[in-house]
Structure formats: structure tokens, C-alpha cells
Design a protein around this motif. Structure first.
Motif, PDB file in Angstrom:
ATOM      1  N   GLU A 197       4.200  17.954  -0.506  1.00 23.12           N
ATOM      2  CA  GLU A 197       4.000  16.983   0.576  1.00 23.12           C
ATOM      3  C   GLU A 197       5.334  16.385   1.023  1.00 23.12           C
ATOM      4  OE1 GLU A 197       0.634  14.739   0.890  1.00 23.12           O
ATOM      5  OE2 GLU A 197       1.647  14.164   2.767  1.00 23.12           O
ATOM      6  N   GLY A 198       5.618  16.455   2.315  1.00 20.90           N
ATOM      7  CA  GLY A 198       6.842  15.833   2.844  1.00 20.90           C
ATOM      8  C   GLY A 198       8.080  16.711   2.738  1.00 20.90           C
TER       9      GLY A 198
ATOM     10  N   ALA B  57      14.321  10.008  -1.528  1.00 25.03           N
ATOM     11  CA  ALA B  57      13.589   9.864  -2.797  1.00 25.03           C
ATOM     12  C   ALA B  57      13.790  11.085  -3.688  1.00 25.03           C
ATOM     13  CB  ALA B  57      12.107   9.640  -2.518  1.00 25.03           C
ATOM     14  N   VAL B  58      14.102  12.243  -3.079  1.00 27.25           N
ATOM     15  CA  VAL B  58      14.242  13.474  -3.850  1.00 27.25           C
ATOM     16  C   VAL B  58      15.671  13.661  -4.388  1.00 27.25           C
ATOM     17  CG1 VAL B  58      14.969  15.096  -2.022  1.00 27.25           C
ATOM     18  CG2 VAL B  58      13.295  15.833  -3.774  1.00 27.25           C
TER      19      VAL B  58
ATOM     20  N   VAL C  40       8.131  11.255  -5.892  1.00 29.92           N
ATOM     21  CA  VAL C  40       8.598  12.386  -5.065  1.00 29.92           C
ATOM     22  C   VAL C  40       9.416  13.366  -5.912  1.00 29.92           C
ATOM     23  CG1 VAL C  40      10.046  13.039  -3.107  1.00 29.92           C
ATOM     24  CG2 VAL C  40       8.554  11.019  -2.952  1.00 29.92           C
TER      25      VAL C  40
ATOM     26  N   GLU D 158       7.172  15.020  -8.683  1.00 29.20           N
ATOM     27  CA  GLU D 158       6.232  16.017  -8.147  1.00 29.20           C
ATOM     28  C   GLU D 158       6.968  17.275  -7.660  1.00 29.20           C
ATOM     29  OE1 GLU D 158       3.357  16.854  -4.450  1.00 29.20           O
ATOM     30  OE2 GLU D 158       3.847  14.727  -4.738  1.00 29.20           O
ATOM     31  N   SER D 159       8.076  17.080  -6.962  1.00 27.01           N
ATOM     32  CA  SER D 159       8.774  18.253  -6.418  1.00 27.01           C
ATOM     33  C   SER D 159       9.411  19.072  -7.535  1.00 27.01           C
ATOM     34  CB  SER D 159       9.822  17.828  -5.381  1.00 27.01           C
ATOM     35  OG  SER D 159      10.749  16.932  -5.955  1.00 27.01           O
TER      36      SER D 159
END
Ligand code: GLU
Ligand code: MG
Length: 449
Positions: free
Chosen positions: A66-67, A108-109, A417, A420-421
Motif C-alpha cells: 500500500e502506498g 516513513a520508509v 510502513v 510492512e514493506s
């Protein structure tokens, strides 16, 4: 250093390109280059990058996160202090970058920003994590469409040193030109296996330098017609390549090693013991950040000195957390611990950020480490291991990622973020590699790390 200083240095060195280097959730190093034209503007405002790159795995397969799809950009904004002229690439320099969102805030990543956040939490306690990566790697030559180790020599063999001496001379020179301190070099156990240790530095600089060191190891090899690989298990039967992380806590002004307490028999302070206890408490999940690849778990097996059980010990090379004995006359400076369950396929910002988050949990809760283990843990009977709470570390990438996902301290520190990634990218590698054979795994890791 400001933009004008970097441009001046680039011109003095006659650079045509400056690489904007980053490391992804997949642990690979990638870059976009600015040419000399427009360099000032890019050093200031960064280079645009699709948000999707942080959802890309090490097979260039884009994962649905997502994103992080086809729509959206981040800016790769350099930390100008990291600028280097690259000795192994013609007329080329490099900078390390943060991922910055279009509103100017850290994305955020961004793994580098994650490490800065963890270092800032430590700074609130007046502490700095000093770290050094100790890279083992394999030097090979192309042979029949494949690769063969450059020697068949013994551990620490001077014959092995002779086989690689032109390469090692080039490597040492390239590190020196980048002001990266080389401490030791030797030919290690596996055929063609080399090891270098480089100087310790505050966590962010240590992670930046780990990227530069990985680039230099491979770049100098390519220049001389070799292939160098930091893959954790380059050949199934041979010794693995560790990327051990030495660490200690220092006072902010760098004057005191807070791991050191001369009144203790092993010279480890309460802070050191608590920090180590935190690392041990989160070790399985931490493996998802420090040894995050499919190939990593063919290295972390008992009796290969990579540390396969949840233990710590003094001078114990089968312990994933080893406390090395200090050097006479340099007792305070040399007090540190070593995380052996780490390899160079990790994103160093995630690895060191995770290490700090785990250690901080130990400090915050005042944890006591369990009894140190001073034997090879595989020789302790299973029932006794069970009773003492000694377990195997994850035995596959899939298990390590599950442990990471269920570790609230680590996932909270990462934020949703990044957690999850990172999990999505690494899990997709598990899917890809577990469906194929050992040769696919070997080439996949050998050529990408
Ligand atoms: N090659 C071992 C590893 O995979 C480490 C050997 C040593 O203790 O230096 O971590
Ligand atoms: Mg070694």
C-alpha cells in the motif's frame, strides 16, 4: 560541508558523475547518478525516485505494498558529509541519501531516518552506539560461465594472501582514499574467502561506511577482473560469509566507553549487560533485520561459528553474541560485544536501528542477561538447553521474518510502513527462492550482494 564545497571537490577530482546511493528493503545497493551539469541543484533538492523501489525485492519483482506502487515520488536527498570520490569508478563520486517525502519530511520508509530516530532515543540517555562491521567475502574469477574461488588455500594461509595480493592492495588503497580506516585483513577459512575489519564509528556513519565498503569490495574486484561476493553462503559446503557487527555504548562526548567497568571480572558494566540482555531477548526477530535473506539461513547453522543458538558467551565463537577479551593496555577502548548472526545482505540502517531498539529495551527494563554459555551450545543436551531457555535461532528466512513480525518492540520502532514493506519484500524472496533449486539461490545471492 555545504553544496559549494562538494561541487568544488567534485571539480577538483574531475568528476563526471555523482552516484546517489541507497540501500533497499532487499539489502541491495542501488543508485541514480547526477552528471556534473545540474549537480548543485540535485545536491540541494535531491533526485526523484518512484516510491515503488522500496517495494522491490532482490529479484526486481515489485511487491504489492500500500502506498508504494506506480504513483508517487520520494526525493533522494544527500547527506553532504558522506561525499566521496570513488577510486574504483572513473570520474565518479558518491553520496548516501535519505528518502524524503515531497512535503520535506523523512519518508516513513526511509531506513536511514529510522536509524537516526533510534540513535536519537539513545542520545536522550546521553549514549552513542559505536559500531563496526567485519565483512567476510569471497573472491572469485569467472570460469566457464560460472565463478570459481581465487584460491584453494587454508584458513589464514599466506598462500591465500599471495593469491589475492593485487586485489587486496587495490582494496586497501581504495578504502584509504575514501578515509575508511582499515584495521585488519586476512585470508579466511573458505576457498577464496577474505576478511577485512574496518574502524568503528557512531551508528549512522558505521552504516554509511558499510554501504561504501560493500561497494568498494565489489568495485575493486570488477576493476581487476575478479568477482567479489558478500553472499552469506556462497557455496553450500564451504564456510559462510559473516558480516559481524561489533558494538559498544559511549558517552556523547566520546570520552567514556559505557560498556566498560574495570571492577567487574569480565569488565562489562551494568549498561552493557542490560543492552546485551535486550539484544538476546529480541535476537530471533532481530535476525529478520541482520540476517534477512534466504541464503542467510544456510550460513546460520551449528558449528560454522555463525552463532545458531540464543546465547551469549565470552570468547565463544559459537555464540551469536560474543564478548571478545580486551586488549592489554587498551582495556576500556577495546571493551565491546559482537553480533555474529548478521551478514552483509542486511540493510545496515535496519540492522543497526534494530540493534539499538533491542538494546534500549534491555536498558529501559533493566534486564539481566541469562548465564553466559562458555561451551559450544550444540554440545549441551537438548533437555538442559530447554531448561535454560536456550533455543535455536530461526532456521529459515521465513521463520526469521515471522519472529520479526511478532516482535512488538522492533515493529513499533520500525513503524508500520517500514515494517510492512520490509516484511513484504523479504517474504516475496522466500516465495521465489523456496520454489527453486540451490543453483538459483546461489547465483541469485552471489551476484547481488
Ligand atoms: N565465517 C564465520 C561466519 O560465518 C565466522 C568465522 C569467524 O569467527 O571469524 O560468521
Ligand atoms: Mg572471520
Amino acid at each position: 560541508m555545504d553544496t559549494a564545497d562538494v561541487v568544488q571537490k567534485a571539480d577538483d577530482a574531475g568528476l563526471r558523475f555523482v552516484r546517489f546511493l541507497w540501500c533497499g528493503n532487499d539489502g541491495t545497493v542501488r543508485a541514480k547518478s547526477s552528471s556534473r551539469h545540474g549537480l548543485e541543484g540535485r545536491l540541494r533538492a535531491g533526485i526523484g525516485l518512484t516510491v515503488a523501489m522500496q517495494a522491490m525485492n532482490s529479484l526486481d519483482q515489485l511487491q504489492p505494498v500500500e502506498g508504494l506502487g506506480p504513483v508517487g515520488e520520494v526525493r533522494l536527498v544527500p547527506d553532504l558529509e558522506t561525499f566521496r570520490v570513488l577510486p574504483y569508478a572513473p570520474a565518479t563520486g558518491a553520496v548516501l541519501v535519505d528518502h524524503v517525502a515531497l512535503d520535506g519530511e523523512p519518508a516513513a520508509v526511509c531506513q536511514r531516518s529510522f536509524l537516526k530516530r533510534q540513535a536519537a532515543r539513545l542520545a536522550e540517555r546521553g549514549m552513542v552506539l559505536e559500531a563496526a562491521f567485519e565483512n567476510e567475502f569471497t573472491l572469485a574469477v569467472p570460469a566457464d560461465g560460472d565463478y570459481r574461488p581465487v584460491d584453494e588455500s587454508l584458513c589464514f594461509s599466506t598462500i591465500g594472501m599471495a593469491a589475492s595480493q593485487d586485489y587486496v592492495e587495490g582494496l586497501a588503497d581504495a578504502l584509504e582514499r575514501q578515509e575508511i580506516v582499515l584495521e585488519q585483513y586476512y585470508a579466511e577459512l573458505g576457498h577464496g574467502q577474505q576478511e577485512i575489519s574496518t574502524g568503528h564509528a557512531p551508528a549512522l556513519r558505521a552504516a554509511d561506511e558499510q554501504i561504501l565498503v560493500r561497494e568498494t569490495i565489489r568495485g575493486v574486484a570488477a576493476q581487476l577482473g575478479y568477482v567479489a561476493s558478500l553472499a552469506p553462503k556462497p557455496w553450500p559446503e564451504a564456510a559462510g560469509n559473516g558480516g559481524h557487527i561489533h558494538f559498544s555504548l559511549w558517552s556523547e562526548d566520546g570520552s567514556r566507553n559505557l560498556f566498560h567497568d574495570p571492577s567487574r571480572p569480565d569488565r562489562l558494566s551494568d549498561s552493557a549487560r542490560q543492552f546485551i540482555a535486550g539484544v538476546l531477548a529480541h535476537l530471533s526477530g532481530l535476525c529478520g533485520l541482520t540476517a534477512p535473506s534466504f541464503n542467510s539461513y544456510h550460513r546460520i547453522v551449528p558449528q560454522y561459528w555463525a552463532g545458531a543458538f540464543t546465547v551469549w558467551g565470552h570468547d565463544n565463537r559459537e555464540a551469536p553474541v560474543r564478548v571478545p577479551s580486551v586488549f592489554a593496555g587498551m582495556e576500556e577502548a577495546s571493551t565491546n560485544a559482537e553480533l555474529k548472526s548478521a551478514d552483509a545482505t542486511c540493510n545496515p540502517y535496519l540492522a543497526l536501528g534494530g540493534l539499538i531498539a533491542a538494546g534500549l529495551d534491555g536498558l529501559e527494563r533493566g534486564l539481566e542477561p541469562p548465564e553466559p554459555v562458555e561451551v559450544d551450545p550444540v554440545t549441551i543436551p537438548g533437555s538442559e538447553r530447554e531448561a535454560r531457555g536456550i533455543h535455536r535461532l530461526p532456521q529459515t528466512q521465513e521463520e526469521a521474518l515471522a519472529a520479526l513480525e511478532s516482535d512488538d518492540v522492533l515493529t513499533t520502532a520500525l513503524g508500520p510502513v517500514l515494517a510492512e514493506s520490509c516484511l513484504a519484500v523479504r517474504r516475496s524472496e522466500w516465495e521465489a527462492y523456496s520454489a527453486r533449486d540451490a543453483e538459483f539461490e546461489r547465483r541469485g545471492h552471489f551476484l547481488k550482494y
